[in-house]
Write a protein that holds these residues in place. Structure first.
Motif, PDB file in Angstrom:
ATOM      1  N   ASN A   9     -11.943  75.926 -31.962  1.00  0.00           N
ATOM      2  CA  ASN A   9     -11.369  75.698 -30.637  1.00  0.00           C
ATOM      3  C   ASN A   9      -9.841  75.742 -30.630  1.00  0.00           C
ATOM      4  OD1 ASN A   9     -12.196  75.515 -28.040  1.00  0.00           O
ATOM      5  ND2 ASN A   9     -12.058  73.269 -27.960  1.00  0.00           N
ATOM      6  N   THR A  10      -9.241  76.375 -31.632  1.00  0.00           N
ATOM      7  CA  THR A  10      -7.784  76.504 -31.649  1.00  0.00           C
ATOM      8  C   THR A  10      -7.395  77.968 -31.421  1.00  0.00           C
ATOM      9  OG1 THR A  10      -7.690  76.683 -34.078  1.00  0.00           O
ATOM     10  CG2 THR A  10      -7.484  74.470 -33.120  1.00  0.00           C
ATOM     11  N   GLU A  11      -6.167  78.137 -30.921  1.00  0.00           N
ATOM     12  CA  GLU A  11      -5.763  79.458 -30.417  1.00  0.00           C
ATOM     13  C   GLU A  11      -5.102  80.337 -31.473  1.00  0.00           C
ATOM     14  OE1 GLU A  11      -3.793  77.931 -26.276  1.00  0.00           O
ATOM     15  OE2 GLU A  11      -3.150  77.052 -28.166  1.00  0.00           O
ATOM     16  N   THR A  12      -5.333  81.626 -31.304  1.00  0.00           N
ATOM     17  CA  THR A  12      -4.561  82.619 -32.055  1.00  0.00           C
ATOM     18  C   THR A  12      -4.382  83.832 -31.141  1.00  0.00           C
ATOM     19  OG1 THR A  12      -4.293  83.744 -34.175  1.00  0.00           O
ATOM     20  CG2 THR A  12      -6.522  83.737 -33.255  1.00  0.00           C
ATOM     21  N   GLY A  61       3.539  79.967 -37.599  1.00  0.00           N
ATOM     22  CA  GLY A  61       3.851  78.855 -38.500  1.00  0.00           C
ATOM     23  C   GLY A  61       2.791  77.773 -38.623  1.00  0.00           C
ATOM     24  N   TYR A  62       1.545  78.083 -38.266  1.00  0.00           N
ATOM     25  CA  TYR A  62       0.507  77.040 -38.342  1.00  0.00           C
ATOM     26  C   TYR A  62       0.395  76.461 -39.763  1.00  0.00           C
ATOM     27  CZ  TYR A  62      -1.885  78.394 -33.895  1.00  0.00           C
ATOM     28  OH  TYR A  62      -2.235  78.659 -32.589  1.00  0.00           O
ATOM     29  N   ASN A  63       0.469  77.347 -40.756  1.00  0.00           N
ATOM     30  CA  ASN A  63       0.182  76.885 -42.128  1.00  0.00           C
ATOM     31  C   ASN A  63       1.209  75.859 -42.585  1.00  0.00           C
ATOM     32  OD1 ASN A  63      -1.947  78.676 -42.082  1.00  0.00           O
ATOM     33  ND2 ASN A  63      -0.850  80.302 -43.160  1.00  0.00           N
ATOM     34  N   SER A  64       2.491  76.155 -42.361  1.00  0.00           N
ATOM     35  CA  SER A  64       3.500  75.191 -42.818  1.00  0.00           C
ATOM     36  C   SER A  64       3.567  73.964 -41.916  1.00  0.00           C
ATOM     37  CB  SER A  64       4.871  75.857 -42.944  1.00  0.00           C
ATOM     38  OG  SER A  64       5.218  76.551 -41.777  1.00  0.00           O
ATOM     39  N   ALA A  65       3.327  74.136 -40.606  1.00  0.00           N
ATOM     40  CA  ALA A  65       3.352  72.963 -39.715  1.00  0.00           C
ATOM     41  C   ALA A  65       2.255  71.984 -40.124  1.00  0.00           C
ATOM     42  CB  ALA A  65       3.171  73.402 -38.264  1.00  0.00           C
ATOM     43  N   MET A  66       1.092  72.512 -40.449  1.00  0.00           N
ATOM     44  CA  MET A  66      -0.003  71.645 -40.903  1.00  0.00           C
ATOM     45  C   MET A  66       0.361  70.956 -42.220  1.00  0.00           C
ATOM     46  SD  MET A  66      -2.922  70.295 -40.815  1.00  0.00           S
ATOM     47  CE  MET A  66      -3.943  70.998 -39.537  1.00  0.00           C
ATOM     48  N   ALA A  67       0.984  71.702 -43.122  1.00  0.00           N
ATOM     49  CA  ALA A  67       1.376  71.114 -44.417  1.00  0.00           C
ATOM     50  C   ALA A  67       2.388  69.983 -44.209  1.00  0.00           C
ATOM     51  CB  ALA A  67       1.957  72.200 -45.320  1.00  0.00           C
ATOM     52  N   VAL A  98       1.229  78.488 -27.530  1.00  0.00           N
ATOM     53  CA  VAL A  98       0.066  77.872 -28.193  1.00  0.00           C
ATOM     54  C   VAL A  98       0.328  76.385 -28.421  1.00  0.00           C
ATOM     55  CG1 VAL A  98      -0.835  79.942 -29.332  1.00  0.00           C
ATOM     56  CG2 VAL A  98       0.949  78.604 -30.475  1.00  0.00           C
ATOM     57  N   ASN A  99      -0.756  75.641 -28.485  1.00  0.00           N
ATOM     58  CA  ASN A  99      -0.654  74.194 -28.697  1.00  0.00           C
ATOM     59  C   ASN A  99      -1.723  73.743 -29.687  1.00  0.00           C
ATOM     60  OD1 ASN A  99       1.512  73.333 -26.780  1.00  0.00           O
ATOM     61  ND2 ASN A  99       0.171  74.467 -25.390  1.00  0.00           N
ATOM     62  N   PRO A 100      -1.563  74.113 -30.956  1.00  0.00           N
ATOM     63  CA  PRO A 100      -2.570  73.698 -31.932  1.00  0.00           C
ATOM     64  C   PRO A 100      -2.492  72.183 -32.150  1.00  0.00           C
ATOM     65  CG  PRO A 100      -0.695  74.670 -33.045  1.00  0.00           C
ATOM     66  CD  PRO A 100      -0.465  74.866 -31.585  1.00  0.00           C
ATOM     67  N   PRO A 101      -3.589  71.556 -32.518  1.00  0.00           N
ATOM     68  CA  PRO A 101      -3.579  70.111 -32.758  1.00  0.00           C
ATOM     69  C   PRO A 101      -2.931  69.772 -34.104  1.00  0.00           C
ATOM     70  CG  PRO A 101      -5.767  71.002 -33.137  1.00  0.00           C
ATOM     71  CD  PRO A 101      -4.930  72.145 -32.665  1.00  0.00           C
ATOM     72  N   ILE A 102      -1.625  70.030 -34.167  1.00  0.00           N
ATOM     73  CA  ILE A 102      -0.837  69.761 -35.381  1.00  0.00           C
ATOM     74  C   ILE A 102       0.380  68.985 -34.868  1.00  0.00           C
ATOM     75  CG2 ILE A 102       0.534  70.818 -37.235  1.00  0.00           C
ATOM     76  CD1 ILE A 102      -1.201  73.360 -36.930  1.00  0.00           C
ATOM     77  N   ASN A 103       0.563  67.751 -35.315  1.00  0.00           N
ATOM     78  CA  ASN A 103       1.642  66.914 -34.750  1.00  0.00           C
ATOM     79  C   ASN A 103       3.004  67.576 -34.828  1.00  0.00           C
ATOM     80  OD1 ASN A 103       0.157  64.743 -33.911  1.00  0.00           O
ATOM     81  ND2 ASN A 103       0.201  63.768 -35.936  1.00  0.00           N
ATOM     82  N   TYR A 108       8.188  72.834 -33.883  1.00  0.00           N
ATOM     83  CA  TYR A 108       8.262  74.287 -34.085  1.00  0.00           C
ATOM     84  C   TYR A 108       8.585  75.009 -32.768  1.00  0.00           C
ATOM     85  CZ  TYR A 108       6.719  74.713 -38.973  1.00  0.00           C
ATOM     86  OH  TYR A 108       6.651  74.693 -40.353  1.00  0.00           O
ATOM     87  N   LYS A 109       8.365  74.321 -31.639  1.00  0.00           N
ATOM     88  CA  LYS A 109       8.689  74.929 -30.333  1.00  0.00           C
ATOM     89  C   LYS A 109      10.187  75.228 -30.206  1.00  0.00           C
ATOM     90  CE  LYS A 109       4.543  74.349 -28.239  1.00  0.00           C
ATOM     91  NZ  LYS A 109       3.752  75.341 -27.530  1.00  0.00           N
TER      92      LYS A 109
END
Ligand SMILES: C[S@@+](CC[C@H](N)C(=O)[O-])C[C@H]1O[C@@H](n2cnc3c(N)ncnc32)[C@H](O)[C@@H]1O
Length: 218
Positions: A9-12, A61-67, A98-103, A108-109
């Motif tokens: 349920n997350t966007e790409t 940047g999902y990968n680094s934001a999650m990390a 996009v608004n992934p559930p990553i705090n 990153y915006k």
């Protein structure tokens, strides 16, 4: 670029030119956590107090934001530095859509094609915009604790999976560092060996095959 909702349920987005999505359709955010942050031991590395991540093919940047979320949860005082390599300003612009559930993604915006770096407390993030095969040459040797290696597939972007480019990764990763990628293709693994890496299976996440983890010979 067409937006795609993945299985978690997350966007790409779909890149029409290469006809691939920017993330696995089995789950964009799940992939960031399970294929990159966990196998690269981000939590354990954050506990040491410093963490440097190279996010190759940064995209949104999902990968680094999650990390960063994982690292700050383990150690809120950790000094974190992320360098992203990305050549397409259009995908950097898509961060706003996009608004992934990553705090940490809210920060990153701030990233746009004209504002490629920011610092938020003890976290620094910078994108080097350009062909990663060139920008990698600007980086210091033996610098990164983790490399998230996330180009489009070897079929559509063979130039990103060559022994030469992987040697560039070898130069900048620490001897204790871990490189993670989603591909388990035999040719990729052979190229990692040509670049003096050892490899092992990464986790199986939503695909038939495992990813690949690589470390330096010690
Ligand atoms: C599979 S997507 C990565 C998605 C990204 N990790 C994210 O979380 O959004 C591959 C990315 O590689 C970038 N790319 C392709 N060729 C490149 C090159 N030569 N140098 C730098 N980036 C490149 C594309 O623009 C695209 O953003």
């Amino acid at each position: 670029m067409k937006k795609v909702i993945t299985a978690d349920n997350t966007e790409t987005f779909l890149n029409e030119e290469v006809k691939e999505t920017y993330h696995s359709q089995t789950g964009a955010v799940e992939e960031a956590l399970k294929k990159y942050a966990i196998p690269c031991k981000i939590k354990e590395k954050a506990e040491t107090g410093t963490l440097r991540i190279l996010d190759v093919c940064f995209g949104m940047g999902y990968n680094s934001a999650m990390a960063i979320d994982v690292a700050l949860e383990a150690n809120p005082c950790c000094q974190i530095e992320v360098v992203g390599l990305e050549y397409d300003p259009e995908i950097v612009k898509k961060i706003q859509e996009v608004n992934p559930p990553i705090n940490f993604f809210q920060h990153y915006k701030q990233l746009t094609p004209t504002n490629l770096e920011f610092q938020k407390d003890n976290v620094k993030v910078k994108i080097l915009l350009g062909d990663a095969r060139e920008t990698v040459k600007q980086l210091s040797p033996e610098y990164f604790d983790a490399i998230f290696f996330d180009p489009f597939s070897p079929k559509t972007s063979p130039e990103m999976w060559t022994p030469d480019f992987l040697k560039g990764m070898w130069r900048v990763i620490k001897t204790t560092g871990i490189l993670a990628t989603y591909s388990c293709a035999r040719m990729i693994r052979e190229n990692l060996v040509k670049a003096d890496f050892l490899y092992d299976d990464g986790p199986i996440v939503g695909r038939r095959g495992p990813g690949t983890l690589a470390t330096k010979w010690v």
